[in-house]
Structures are given as C-alpha cells and as structure tokens.
Design a protein around this motif. Structure first.
Motif, mmCIF file in Angstrom:
data_model
loop_
_atom_site.group_PDB
_atom_site.id
_atom_site.type_symbol
_atom_site.label_atom_id
_atom_site.label_comp_id
_atom_site.label_asym_id
_atom_site.label_seq_id
_atom_site.Cartn_x
_atom_site.Cartn_y
_atom_site.Cartn_z
ATOM 1 N N ILE A 94 -20.363 -63.003 17.018
ATOM 2 C CA ILE A 94 -19.599 -62.226 16.046
ATOM 3 C C ILE A 94 -18.123 -62.341 16.388
ATOM 4 O O ILE A 94 -17.738 -62.249 17.550
ATOM 5 C CB ILE A 94 -20.022 -60.743 16.073
ATOM 6 N N GLU A 95 -17.313 -62.542 15.368
ATOM 7 C CA GLU A 95 -15.862 -62.584 15.553
ATOM 8 C C GLU A 95 -15.212 -61.941 14.320
ATOM 9 O O GLU A 95 -15.050 -62.572 13.278
ATOM 10 C CB GLU A 95 -15.362 -64.016 15.734
ATOM 11 N N ILE A 96 -14.896 -60.670 14.437
ATOM 12 C CA ILE A 96 -14.329 -59.897 13.332
ATOM 13 C C ILE A 96 -12.933 -59.430 13.715
ATOM 14 O O ILE A 96 -12.710 -58.959 14.832
ATOM 15 C CB ILE A 96 -15.218 -58.676 13.011
ATOM 16 N N ASP A 97 -12.011 -59.552 12.789
ATOM 17 C CA ASP A 97 -10.641 -59.074 12.993
ATOM 18 C C ASP A 97 -10.128 -58.648 11.621
ATOM 19 O O ASP A 97 -9.771 -59.488 10.799
ATOM 20 C CB ASP A 97 -9.769 -60.166 13.608
ATOM 21 N N LEU B 248 -8.866 -53.716 13.584
ATOM 22 C CA LEU B 248 -10.143 -53.425 14.208
ATOM 23 C C LEU B 248 -10.832 -54.752 14.462
ATOM 24 O O LEU B 248 -10.966 -55.573 13.545
ATOM 25 C CB LEU B 248 -11.012 -52.539 13.311
ATOM 26 N N ARG B 249 -11.269 -54.954 15.703
ATOM 27 C CA ARG B 249 -11.883 -56.227 16.082
ATOM 28 C C ARG B 249 -13.264 -55.985 16.684
ATOM 29 O O ARG B 249 -13.522 -54.949 17.286
ATOM 30 C CB ARG B 249 -10.993 -56.969 17.085
ATOM 31 N N CYS B 250 -14.124 -56.989 16.504
ATOM 32 C CA CYS B 250 -15.470 -56.945 17.063
ATOM 33 C C CYS B 250 -15.822 -58.370 17.470
ATOM 34 O O CYS B 250 -15.795 -59.274 16.625
ATOM 35 C CB CYS B 250 -16.448 -56.399 16.019
ATOM 36 N N ASN B 251 -16.123 -58.580 18.737
ATOM 37 C CA ASN B 251 -16.361 -59.944 19.224
ATOM 38 C C ASN B 251 -17.452 -59.913 20.284
ATOM 39 O O ASN B 251 -17.435 -59.061 21.176
ATOM 40 C CB ASN B 251 -15.078 -60.538 19.796
ATOM 41 N N THR B 252 -18.419 -60.842 20.163
ATOM 42 C CA THR B 252 -19.456 -60.922 21.181
ATOM 43 C C THR B 252 -18.921 -61.519 22.481
ATOM 44 O O THR B 252 -19.536 -61.360 23.526
ATOM 45 C CB THR B 252 -20.638 -61.769 20.685
ATOM 46 N N ASN B 253 -17.770 -62.201 22.412
ATOM 47 C CA ASN B 253 -17.139 -62.767 23.597
ATOM 48 C C ASN B 253 -15.976 -61.868 24.001
ATOM 49 O O ASN B 253 -14.892 -61.922 23.420
ATOM 50 C CB ASN B 253 -16.643 -64.186 23.306
#
Length: 393
Positions: free
Chosen positions: A40-43, A159-164
């Motif tokens: 997941i890579e959300i920004d 707002l960010r969401c990242n599996t890394n």
C-alpha cells in the motif's frame, strides 16, 4: 475556542468490548478490513478544520468526506448506509463519549482512499448529530491501523499510509515510542507519565481537540504526586456525541507540570478533565509533531516541527448549533467570561456575519472562531470583541 464535538464518540472501547464479550469474535471481525494489494502506498490531501482531520474517500462510486479518527471505529451515517443498501451483519449496544447508551447497527462497506480499496470494513451505523451531518459522511477508524504505517502530517496537510515504513519521510530522525495494541478495534495506546510517581496509559485520539483530555483517576494521580499546578473551572456542556448533548455541569482544566508520552517529554501541558477513562492524547499534539503509527511493529514515531507551549489560546467559550447558535460552555476568567457571555446565550453574528444553523453557516462559524485571533460577537443587541489568551497563563 475549543469547538465541542467529539461528535461521534469514543465508542471504540465501549462498544467493541460489549460486542466481543460473549466469547468468540463475531465473523465480521475476521472478514475485514483487507486490501487486494500486497503493498500500500497512499498519500492524500488532508484538510484540518477546528482540529478535525478530513480526507476524501470514494464510497459507492462517489467522493465522500470522511474524518480520520484514531479514537473511533469506522462509522458511516445512516443516510449513507441507506443509499448504499448495506446489510446489517450485527447489532450492538454501548456507551458514547458522555456515557449515554447508544444502539448501533454494524455493516460492512468497501471504500477507497488514494486509489487503494479497503474491503469489508466493519462500520458502525447511526444517525449522526446535526453538525456531523453538515461536515462529513463517515469516519476512517482505528481498525484500519494494522494494515500499514499511517502518517499524520498536519504541517503539510497530508495523510499517508504505506506498508513500507522506511518509504515514509519523517520517520528516520523521529523519536520512536512503544505503541500498545490490545486487539480490535486496534486503538493506539501509549504509556504516559504525569509525575515522577504517576504513570498511566492514554489513547491517541485524533477526534479529541485537546492536548490531553485527562480521566478523573489520572488527574488525581497527578495531584497526589505533585504533578498538578494551576486549575481553572468553567460551566456548560462537555460536548455532543451520538447520544446527544452532554448535560450542563461544572468543567475543569488543569496545568500538568510535566507530561511524557513514553520517553517523549512535553513538559508543561494544559489538560481538560473528561468524564471517564482512558485519558486521551488529542489532535492538538499534531500541531507540533508529525506522528507515524505502525501497529504491526507496535511502534510510533514523533518528529517535532514546532516547539511548545502545549497549551491552547482560546476565547474561552464553545458553541452549540442544534436549534440555534448558542453558547454551550464558558471558562472562568476567559475573554468570553469577562465579556459577559453566558451558557445558553444566543449568538446573532460573528465578525458582522449573521450566524445560522445551515451547513454553510455552521462551517463559516467554525472557521471564524477556530482560526481568528480576535472576533466580534453580537448577542442580545450588544457587540463584544474578544481576543485570544492562554486558557491557563
């Protein structure tokens, strides 16, 4: 002014504990939420209004306005649930932030954030209070936290969401703190210290406007151990939530001589007393730190971008928008109290603009009072000009 609206609730502990009390977790907890992607890579852009964090979420093929709230399970309004024709998978009963008993339906919904779709998100469904209906359609809640590292960056409104985790900025040089996850709905819990011999745990609740909303037990622990300084009283309602407006009663704020979140020392903090445990680390902390939460590693990262003081300046009053725009709380010795404002008093205009309970009027009033350094109010035919000052000097 601290606009009073923990509108949705701190239902995440009260309701979910009841839902799980019967024994085995219900089926809907095991089914979601989940994503199809391996990474997941959300920004996404994030709007901040009166300390609340708003993002655009796609639900049912349409863009919707959601609040990102780590102190609540995911929720949607009954109106949105009806539009989407969602089916009830469970029903439960719990207490809202002010102790009122609330019955809610539990449904499952898919929604997309920044191009990533979260499937079978368990959502609590209820009739939202009027102010909430004007401002948002739902809540992104704490049960999504274990899916990635979530970064809340108020400074850059992202707002960010990242599996890394390592792919996120603001982590490498940030201070790491231990995060506790006690299971569904995965609310982020931290160790706090209120005095040398007074320690406890508190939930990071981005839906709470304070630096710290302190429980009675924690406040007493700070007092007994010499950690409490000056106090100030007030009168009025502590806010609205799903069960309605809390009754008018005496309110209290207290100076904590030193507050630590894990090993992160904030020093002097002004806290507002809340009705029950746990204490809440609120959204005001995000005005000083970029916070990254990684439930998978039981870690959180605080990168400082603005020094204290960790005490808000305000006009010393709050508003209620239910039937008319009225004063709902006033703090002793504040600009509002010195100007003669009383609980229940109707506000006719703010900065020369008539106030009203339409959605546009509510948003306009919230913006004016939360972002202005000075405001002019008209009440009972009188004009009063107020300037911000610290709640506890």
């Amino acid at each position: 002014m601290k606009l009073i609206w923990k509108l949705l609730c701190t239902l995440c502990i009260a309701i979910s504990s009841l839902a799980l009390a019967a024994g085995d977790p219900p089926k809907w907890i095991a089914e979601g939420p989940y994503v199809d992607e391996t990474s997941i890579e959300i920004d996404v852009p994030m709007e901040v209004l009166a300390t609340k964090l708003f993002v655009e979420v796609e639900v049912g093929g349409l863009p919707r306005r959601f609040v990102f709230d780590t102190g609540s399970p995911s929720m949607i309004s009954a109106q949105l649930a009806s539009e989407m024709k969602l089916e009830v998978v469970d029903r439960t009963k719990g207490k809202d932030a002010h102790g009122a008993v609330v019955d809610t339906d539990i449904m499952q919904a898919d929604f997309s954030l920044g191009g990533t779709t979260f499937h079978k998100v368990p959502v609590f469904v209820a009739e939202f209070p009027k102010v909430a209906q004007c401002l948002f359609d739902g809540v992104i809640g704490s049960e999504l936290l274990p899916l990635c590292a979530w970064q809340i960056d108020v400074q850059d409104s992202r707002l960010r969401c990242n599996t890394n985790l390592k792919a996120l900025e603001h982590v490498e040089v940030a201070g790491r703190q231990t995060l506790h996850d006690f299971g569904y709905p995965h609310a982020p819990i931290f160790d706090i210290r209120l005095a040398r011999e007074a320690s406890s745990k508190a939930m990071l609740d981005t839906g709470s406007p304070e630096y710290l909303a302190i429980s009675p037990a924690d406040l007493e622990g700070a007092r007994r151990n010499g950690g409490m300084g000056k106090t100030v009283s007030g009168y009025g309602s502590s806010g609205g939530s799903l069960g309605g407006r809390a009754p008018d009663t005496t309110q209290q704020q207290a100076e904590l001589k030193s507050l630590s979140i894990g090993t992160l020392s904030l020093g002097r903090v002004v806290a507002t007393l809340r009705e029950s445990a746990p204490s809440l680390i609120g959204a005001s902390v995000l005005e000083h730190f970029v916070v990254t939460l990684d439930n998978r590693l039981l870690s959180a990262y605080f990168e400082s971008y603005r020094d204290g003081p960790y005490a808000r300046s305000s006009f010393g009053f709050s508003l209620d928008f239910e039937d008319a725009v009225t004063v709902s709380r006033v703090w002793d010795g504040s600009p509002a109290a010195n100007a003669g404002l009383k609980v229940g008093q109707r506000i006719a205009s703010i900065n020369g603009q008539a106030v009203e309970t339409s959605c546009a009027g509510i948003r306009r009033a919230m913006k004016a009072v939360s972002e202005s350094d000075a405001i002019t109010l008209e009440t009972n035919g009188e004009s009063r000009t107020l300037e911000r000052k610290p709640n506890i000097p």
